[in-house]
Design a protein around this motif. Structure first.
Motif, short mmCIF file in Angstrom:
data_model
loop_
_atom_site.label_atom_id
_atom_site.label_comp_id
_atom_site.label_asym_id
_atom_site.label_seq_id
_atom_site.Cartn_x
_atom_site.Cartn_y
_atom_site.Cartn_z
N SER A 140 0.92 -1.15 0.25
CA SER A 140 0.27 0.14 0.04
C SER A 140 0.82 1.13 -0.14
CB SER A 140 -0.57 -0.06 1.45
OG SER A 140 -0.22 -0.11 2.36
N ILE A 141 0.16 2.68 -0.23
CA ILE A 141 1.28 3.92 -0.38
C ILE A 141 0.01 4.24 0.49
CG2 ILE A 141 0.39 3.99 -2.41
CD1 ILE A 141 2.70 5.69 -3.12
N SER A 142 0.64 5.51 1.55
CA SER A 142 -0.28 6.07 2.36
C SER A 142 0.38 7.26 2.06
CB SER A 142 -0.17 5.88 4.15
OG SER A 142 -0.74 4.32 3.64
N LEU A 143 -0.69 8.72 1.20
CA LEU A 143 -0.16 10.12 1.57
C LEU A 143 -0.37 10.78 2.37
CD1 LEU A 143 -2.67 10.50 -2.35
CD2 LEU A 143 0.11 8.89 -1.72
N ASN A 144 0.64 12.07 2.94
CA ASN A 144 0.73 12.41 3.69
C ASN A 144 0.39 11.87 5.15
OD1 ASN A 144 1.59 14.60 2.12
ND2 ASN A 144 -0.76 15.26 1.64
N ASP A 145 1.28 10.52 4.94
CA ASP A 145 0.39 9.95 6.13
C ASP A 145 -0.56 9.59 7.27
OD1 ASP A 145 2.69 7.73 7.52
OD2 ASP A 145 3.54 9.54 9.24
N ASN A 146 -1.68 10.02 6.01
CA ASN A 146 -3.14 9.77 6.36
C ASN A 146 -3.65 8.90 5.36
OD1 ASN A 146 -5.41 10.46 6.96
ND2 ASN A 146 -5.61 12.47 5.80
N SER A 147 -4.04 7.79 6.90
CA SER A 147 -4.39 6.62 7.58
C SER A 147 -5.70 6.14 6.12
CB SER A 147 -4.71 5.59 7.87
OG SER A 147 -5.30 6.71 9.09
N SER A 148 -6.26 7.15 5.98
CA SER A 148 -8.32 7.51 5.30
C SER A 148 -7.61 7.75 3.28
CB SER A 148 -8.50 8.80 5.46
OG SER A 148 -7.91 10.05 5.26
N LEU A 149 -5.87 7.79 3.07
CA LEU A 149 -5.20 8.49 1.97
C LEU A 149 -4.51 7.27 1.50
CD1 LEU A 149 -5.20 11.63 1.90
CD2 LEU A 149 -6.99 10.96 0.88
N THR A 150 -5.31 5.74 1.70
CA THR A 150 -3.86 4.49 2.14
C THR A 150 -4.57 3.99 0.84
OG1 THR A 150 -3.22 4.35 4.25
CG2 THR A 150 -2.87 2.69 3.35
N PHE A 151 -3.98 3.73 -0.31
CA PHE A 151 -4.19 3.41 -1.76
C PHE A 151 -3.95 1.59 -1.84
CE2 PHE A 151 -4.93 7.59 -2.13
CZ PHE A 151 -5.86 7.63 -1.90
N HIS A 152 -4.45 0.66 -2.07
CA HIS A 152 -3.62 -1.15 -2.96
C HIS A 152 -3.64 -0.32 -4.17
CE1 HIS A 152 -3.78 -1.79 2.30
NE2 HIS A 152 -4.77 -1.07 1.67
N SER A 153 -4.48 0.11 -4.18
CA SER A 153 -4.17 -0.03 -6.28
C SER A 153 -4.14 1.03 -6.95
CB SER A 153 -5.49 -0.68 -6.41
OG SER A 153 -6.87 -0.54 -6.41
N SER A 154 -4.13 1.61 -7.92
CA SER A 154 -4.46 2.66 -9.05
C SER A 154 -5.79 3.10 -8.09
CB SER A 154 -4.13 2.05 -10.11
OG SER A 154 -3.16 1.79 -10.71
N VAL A 155 -5.69 4.82 -8.53
CA VAL A 155 -5.97 5.31 -8.34
C VAL A 155 -6.70 7.04 -9.58
CG1 VAL A 155 -7.32 6.94 -6.53
CG2 VAL A 155 -6.16 5.24 -5.58
N ASP A 156 -7.63 6.78 -10.31
CA ASP A 156 -7.23 7.71 -11.24
C ASP A 156 -7.22 9.01 -11.61
OD1 ASP A 156 -6.64 7.75 -14.02
OD2 ASP A 156 -8.65 7.71 -14.41
N ASN A 157 -7.94 9.69 -10.21
CA ASN A 157 -8.34 10.53 -10.16
C ASN A 157 -8.34 11.45 -8.68
OD1 ASN A 157 -8.61 13.94 -10.32
ND2 ASN A 157 -10.80 13.26 -11.40
N ILE A 158 -7.20 12.19 -7.90
CA ILE A 158 -6.88 12.00 -6.80
C ILE A 158 -7.00 13.68 -6.68
CG2 ILE A 158 -6.88 10.05 -5.65
CD1 ILE A 158 -4.15 10.74 -5.82
N ASN A 159 -6.13 14.59 -7.51
CA ASN A 159 -6.07 15.48 -7.72
C ASN A 159 -5.72 16.63 -6.25
OD1 ASN A 159 -5.28 18.02 -8.63
ND2 ASN A 159 -7.26 19.27 -8.23
N LEU A 160 -4.47 16.25 -4.97
CA LEU A 160 -3.70 16.58 -4.10
C LEU A 160 -3.17 17.34 -3.92
CD1 LEU A 160 -5.50 13.63 -1.79
CD2 LEU A 160 -5.80 16.02 -1.99
N ILE A 161 -2.80 17.82 -3.40
CA ILE A 161 -0.79 18.43 -3.25
C ILE A 161 -0.62 17.31 -2.09
CG2 ILE A 161 0.94 20.45 -1.21
CD1 ILE A 161 -1.71 22.17 -2.60
N VAL A 162 0.41 16.67 -2.27
CA VAL A 162 1.37 15.58 -1.39
C VAL A 162 2.68 15.56 -1.07
CG1 VAL A 162 1.50 12.98 -1.48
CG2 VAL A 162 -0.40 13.90 -2.44
N ARG A 163 3.09 15.86 0.16
CA ARG A 163 5.15 16.67 0.53
C ARG A 163 5.45 14.95 0.58
NH1 ARG A 163 4.43 20.62 -2.11
NH2 ARG A 163 3.33 22.11 -1.11
#
Length: 136
Positions: free
Chosen positions: A34-57
């Motif tokens: 899995s990959i977690s964006l901005n260390d936020n557990s609600s933004l953890t993905f196990h597969s591809s996501v086509d459209n999220i449009n977020l600022i990620v550090r």
């Protein structure tokens, strides 16, 4: 209980490090990463996501597998490959999509090489424990 036996018990029951491979004979093990964006557990993905449009550090890659972050939706625009476990700084302005992709292995490990490495690690550990017990 001596220090050496305490260390031996710790090493046996609490292995140091982690591994992302497993030999299962003829069976194939599924990759669950899995990959977690901005260390936020609600933004953890196990597969591809086509459209999220977020600022990620930063992202955190856990388990096996690799991901590619794209600046635009649909896997388009500048990208950054995430292929290393742990926390990685993101060099994109925005992340428009996340694509799970295969990892290119740089080194092919055979079961014999892994057994040799484990054997050498165990010999080194036993040698260290012997040294500690002689010092005690």
């Amino acid at each position: 209980m001596t220090i050496a036996s305490s260390i031996l018990i710790f090493i046996v029951f609490f292995p140091i490090g982690k591994s992302s491979f497993m030999f299962a004979g003829d069976r194939t093990a599924a990759c669950v990463g899995s990959i977690s964006l901005n260390d936020n557990s609600s933004l953890t993905f196990h597969s591809s996501v086509d459209n999220i449009n977020l600022i990620v550090r930063m992202v955190r890659l856990e388990g096996c597998g690799c991901f590619r972050l794209y600046q635009r939706s649909g896997g388009r625009g500048r990208s950054q490959k995430i292929d290393q476990q742990g926390v990685v700084t993101v060099d994109l302005r925005r992340v428009g999509s996340v694509v799970r992709e295969g990892c290119k292995e740089n080194v092919e490990l055979s079961e014999d090489k892994i057994n040799l490495n484990v054997s050498l690690y165990m010999q080194s550990t036993i040698s260290t424990i012997s040294t500690i017990s002689t010092i005690s």
